[in-house]
Design an enzyme around this catalytic site. Structure first.
Site, PDB file in Angstrom:
ATOM      1  CG  HIS A  33      23.916  -6.799  -5.566  1.00 37.88           C
ATOM      2  ND1 HIS A  33      25.190  -6.622  -6.055  1.00 37.88           N
ATOM      3  CD2 HIS A  33      23.803  -5.947  -4.521  1.00 37.88           C
ATOM      4  CE1 HIS A  33      25.811  -5.701  -5.332  1.00 37.88           C
ATOM      5  NE2 HIS A  33      24.991  -5.272  -4.397  1.00 37.88           N
ATOM      6  CG  HIS A  66      28.279  -4.900  -2.463  1.00 32.91           C
ATOM      7  ND1 HIS A  66      27.394  -3.858  -2.627  1.00 32.91           N
ATOM      8  CD2 HIS A  66      29.451  -4.325  -2.086  1.00 32.91           C
ATOM      9  CE1 HIS A  66      28.003  -2.717  -2.369  1.00 32.91           C
ATOM     10  NE2 HIS A  66      29.245  -2.964  -2.030  1.00 32.91           N
ATOM     11  CG  MET A  68      28.845  -2.641   1.563  1.00 26.63           C
ATOM     12  SD  MET A  68      27.155  -2.105   1.297  1.00 26.63           S
ATOM     13  CE  MET A  68      26.488  -3.656   0.739  1.00 26.63           C
ATOM     14  CG  MET A 137      29.309   1.956  -3.681  1.00 23.11           C
ATOM     15  SD  MET A 137      28.227   0.513  -3.765  1.00 23.11           S
ATOM     16  CE  MET A 137      26.786   1.118  -2.880  1.00 23.11           C
ATOM     17  CG  ASP A 175      25.043  -1.621  -5.375  1.00 22.08           C
ATOM     18  OD1 ASP A 175      23.797  -1.544  -5.372  1.00 22.08           O
ATOM     19  OD2 ASP A 175      25.696  -2.170  -4.466  1.00 22.08           O
TER      20      ASP A 175
HETATM   21  C1  DX5 Z   1      23.420  -0.131  -0.880  1.00 22.22           C
HETATM   22  C2  DX5 Z   1      23.469  -1.528  -1.448  1.00 22.22           C
HETATM   23  C3  DX5 Z   1      22.678  -1.703  -2.687  1.00 22.22           C
HETATM   24  C4  DX5 Z   1      21.195  -1.482  -2.517  1.00 22.22           C
HETATM   25  C5  DX5 Z   1      20.653  -0.988  -3.814  1.00 22.22           C
HETATM   26  O1  DX5 Z   1      24.356  -0.002   0.104  1.00 22.22           O
HETATM   27  O2  DX5 Z   1      24.815  -1.896  -1.754  1.00 22.22           O
HETATM   28  O3  DX5 Z   1      22.923  -2.967  -3.295  1.00 22.22           O
HETATM   29  O4  DX5 Z   1      20.520  -2.626  -2.108  1.00 22.22           O
HETATM   30  O5  DX5 Z   1      19.304  -0.679  -3.644  1.00 22.22           O
HETATM   31  P1  DX5 Z   1      18.563   0.433  -4.501  1.00 22.22           P
HETATM   32  O6  DX5 Z   1      18.549  -0.024  -5.941  1.00 22.22           O
HETATM   33  O7  DX5 Z   1      17.205   0.473  -3.884  1.00 22.22           O
HETATM   34  O8  DX5 Z   1      19.339   1.714  -4.353  1.00 22.22           O
HETATM   35 ZN    ZN Z   2      25.187  -3.663  -3.057  1.00 23.00          ZN
END
Ligand code: DX5
Ligand code: ZN
Length: 216
Positions: A33, A66, A68, A137, A175
């Site tokens: 990811h 992903h 953002m 999320m 996620d």
């Molecule tokens: C957060 C990200 C996630 C993050 C997850 O904005 O999209 O992919 O890396 O990390 P953990 O599992 O540590 O919450």
């Molecule tokens: Zn993510």
């Protein structure tokens, strides 16, 4: 249904990115990811398409990208060219969700949407016919290592019920904030792809953790 594991490279050591990817691949991960952040849609910066293209050169594992970023339509082609196998953008970041999903799909890449904790689920329901997967999320997007928001489990259940009701083939990916204590309730709710950052990268033996995910 078998649960897949997607280590979030955000929690890896960026000074040895290739080695981190291979370490997770060896440990049995199903995909990697990759969080692309622009400092606008989220208050953090990570990396762009060059990094994805370089990771692609060092592994054959599925790359789950992903985005953002604001107005993701500006960059979809770049990430497709870079080698994303799955590409998701935030529905809060665009007015062109349908067009974007179609564009991703026609290029042979799996198309996904991501939905933030405060966005009504109905916004995702309206796009389900166009998606291969939905990233739900479990935290506010932007940083790894945050605490899971408990009401997310109910959102996953509702999304799973809607997908079932309409007899669609759409994967649910969770996620943010996934840890040993909540992975079972999340899988039981209907998520079949588990993104894991800090929990997995912080583990002494990541393969043991991945085994646990697979056994859910
Ligand atoms: C957060 C990200 C996630 C993050 C997850 O904005 O999209 O992919 O890396 O990390 P953990 O599992 O540590 O919450
Ligand atoms: Zn993510």
């Amino acid at each position: 249904m078998a649960v897949k594991t997607a280590p979030s490279i955000l929690s890896g050591d960026f000074s040895k990115l290739g080695a981190e990817v291979l370490r997770m691949e060896k440990a049995g991960a199903d995909m990697i990811h990759c969080d692309v952040m622009d400092g606008m849609f989220v208050p953090n910066l990570t990396f762009g398409q060059k990094t994805i293209a370089d990771i692609k050169k060092c592994t054959r594992i599925t790359l789950d990208v992903h985005l953002m970023i604001d107005a993701p339509e500006r960059y979809l082609d770049k990430f497709i060219e870079a080698g994303a196998d799955r590409l998701a953008f935030h529905i809060e970041a665009t007015d062109f969700a349908r067009e974007n999903l179609t564009r991703i799909k026609v290029s042979g890449v799996k198309a996904g949407i991501a939905i933030s904790p405060d966005t009504p689920l109905e916004k995702a329901f309206a796009l389900l016919d166009y998606c291969n997967f939905v990233i739900v999320m479990g935290v506010y997007p932007g940083f790894g290592g945050q605490k899971y928001i408990p009401r997310t489990t109910d959102r996953i259940k509702k999304l799973a019920a809607e997908i079932k009701r309409r007899d669609l083939d759409v994967e649910i990916e969770i996620d943010g904030g996934v840890i040993g204590d909540n992975m079972k309730e999340i899988a039981d709710a209907g998520a079949t792809v588990m993104v894991s950052g800090n929990y997995l990268f912080g583990a002494e033996n990541p393969s043991k953790v991945i085994e646990k995910f697979k056994a859910l």
